[in-house]
Scaffold this motif. Structure first.
Motif, PDB file in Angstrom:
ATOM      1  N   TRP A   1       1.852 -16.533  63.889  1.00  0.00           N
ATOM      2  CA  TRP A   1       1.519 -17.765  63.169  1.00  0.00           C
ATOM      3  C   TRP A   1       0.305 -18.435  63.803  1.00  0.00           C
ATOM      4  O   TRP A   1       0.054 -18.297  64.999  1.00  0.00           O
ATOM      5  N   THR A   2      -0.425 -19.194  63.001  1.00  0.00           N
ATOM      6  CA  THR A   2      -1.400 -20.167  63.511  1.00  0.00           C
ATOM      7  C   THR A   2      -0.855 -21.530  63.125  1.00  0.00           C
ATOM      8  O   THR A   2      -0.134 -21.671  62.135  1.00  0.00           O
ATOM      9  N   TRP A   3      -1.173 -22.520  63.920  1.00  0.00           N
ATOM     10  CA  TRP A   3      -0.683 -23.852  63.590  1.00  0.00           C
ATOM     11  C   TRP A   3      -1.744 -24.893  63.886  1.00  0.00           C
ATOM     12  O   TRP A   3      -2.643 -24.689  64.680  1.00  0.00           O
TER      13      TRP A   3
ATOM     14  N   THR B   1      -4.425 -27.435  67.756  1.00  0.00           N
ATOM     15  CA  THR B   1      -4.374 -26.133  67.097  1.00  0.00           C
ATOM     16  C   THR B   1      -3.721 -25.151  68.055  1.00  0.00           C
ATOM     17  O   THR B   1      -3.688 -25.372  69.273  1.00  0.00           O
TER      18      THR B   1
ATOM     19  N   THR C   1      -1.377 -21.030  68.333  1.00  0.00           N
ATOM     20  CA  THR C   1      -0.780 -19.821  67.783  1.00  0.00           C
ATOM     21  C   THR C   1       0.673 -19.747  68.241  1.00  0.00           C
ATOM     22  O   THR C   1       1.063 -20.367  69.235  1.00  0.00           O
ATOM     23  N   ALA C   2       1.445 -18.967  67.506  1.00  0.00           N
ATOM     24  CA  ALA C   2       2.841 -18.718  67.874  1.00  0.00           C
ATOM     25  C   ALA C   2       3.200 -17.308  67.441  1.00  0.00           C
ATOM     26  O   ALA C   2       2.640 -16.776  66.484  1.00  0.00           O
TER      27      ALA C   2
ATOM     28  N   ILE D   1       4.262 -19.741  72.307  1.00  0.00           N
ATOM     29  CA  ILE D   1       3.461 -20.743  71.589  1.00  0.00           C
ATOM     30  C   ILE D   1       2.341 -21.180  72.520  1.00  0.00           C
ATOM     31  O   ILE D   1       2.571 -21.438  73.700  1.00  0.00           O
TER      32      ILE D   1
ATOM     33  N   TRP E   1       5.989 -29.054  59.895  1.00  0.00           N
ATOM     34  CA  TRP E   1       6.549 -29.349  61.207  1.00  0.00           C
ATOM     35  C   TRP E   1       6.321 -30.809  61.570  1.00  0.00           C
ATOM     36  O   TRP E   1       5.296 -31.398  61.238  1.00  0.00           O
TER      37      TRP E   1
ATOM     38  N   THR F   1       1.451 -28.009  60.350  1.00  0.00           N
ATOM     39  CA  THR F   1       1.903 -26.847  59.605  1.00  0.00           C
ATOM     40  C   THR F   1       1.702 -25.583  60.433  1.00  0.00           C
ATOM     41  O   THR F   1       0.794 -25.504  61.261  1.00  0.00           O
ATOM     42  N   TYR F   2       2.571 -24.640  60.183  1.00  0.00           N
ATOM     43  CA  TYR F   2       2.439 -23.283  60.682  1.00  0.00           C
ATOM     44  C   TYR F   2       2.122 -22.408  59.489  1.00  0.00           C
ATOM     45  O   TYR F   2       2.773 -22.530  58.447  1.00  0.00           O
ATOM     46  N   LYS F   3       1.153 -21.497  59.638  1.00  0.00           N
ATOM     47  CA  LYS F   3       0.808 -20.545  58.579  1.00  0.00           C
ATOM     48  C   LYS F   3       0.885 -19.145  59.162  1.00  0.00           C
ATOM     49  O   LYS F   3       0.360 -18.883  60.259  1.00  0.00           O
ATOM     50  N   ARG F   4       1.525 -18.264  58.417  1.00  0.00           N
ATOM     51  CA  ARG F   4       1.691 -16.894  58.882  1.00  0.00           C
ATOM     52  C   ARG F   4       0.341 -16.220  59.042  1.00  0.00           C
ATOM     53  O   ARG F   4      -0.522 -16.297  58.178  1.00  0.00           O
TER      54      ARG F   4
END
Length: 188
Positions: A49-51, A66, A68-69, A84, A163, A183-186
């Motif tokens: 994910w990126t967030w 910003t 990543t996860a 994360i 989130w 937000t988290y985006k795949r």
């Protein structure tokens, strides 16, 4: 008389100690339980994910975050292991953690640890009707003090999570330390 009492006490103690010995464990009678169905609710997190998030009570440049996860199943799909990373201005952190299901307490549990040396732990509940996770926790906040917070994650769809984070300096939630939304985006 004293010798007889000592002998009697020794015999009683010998029987007591013998009765307290652990029985032989028969592993043929111990069976591994099935994987709890509750763990399926974590499946949506698996992947990269990126967030991005905004800290509502901070000024630029530290109000924009910003990161990543990444989450993967481990231990025969019984624990979700994640990492994360986040950055805002010149502030950065990395964390890793485990989320799982407690079979005796019948609740979701989780732990996160970051590279600042600060732990975060809590429980979680999942509302399947609105696909929302509520994750209260106790931690050492990035400011180094005890924190009490709640992560709220709403599964918008398989590729996006909304989130929110609210964190307080006290258990009664009177003194707010921070609030963030994002937000988290795949990424996969």
């Amino acid at each position: 008389m004293i010798a007889r009492n000592v002998l009697y006490l020794g015999a009683v103690c010998g029987l007591f100690v013998a009765g307290c010995a652990a029985p032989t464990v028969d592993f043929a009678k111990i069976n591994r339980p099935d994987r709890p169905d509750e763990l399926k609710a974590y499946d949506v997190f698996v992947g990269s994910w990126t967030w991005e998030a905004e800290m509502l009570n901070a000024e630029a440049p530290h109000n924009k975050w910003t990161g990543t996860a990444s989450w993967r199943w481990t231990l025969d799909d019984r624990c979700l292991h994640g990492t994360i990373s986040g950055a805002s201005g010149d502030t950065k952190y990395d964390s890793a953690g485990i989320w799982s299901w407690h079979p005796k307490n019948k609740k979701y549990i989780w732990w996160m640890f970051n590279n600042w040396g600060y732990p975060e732990q809590g429980s979680a509940s999942y509302n399947e009707a609105d696909k929302t996770w509520t994750m209260p926790y106790t931690s050492v906040g990035l400011d180094g003090t005890t924190s009490y917070g709640v992560h709220t994650l709403k599964v918008v769809d398989n590729d996006m999570l909304e989130w929110r984070l609210d964190e307080w300096a006290d258990m009664a939630h009177w003194f707010k330390k921070l609030e963030m939304t994002g937000t988290y985006k795949r990424a996969e």
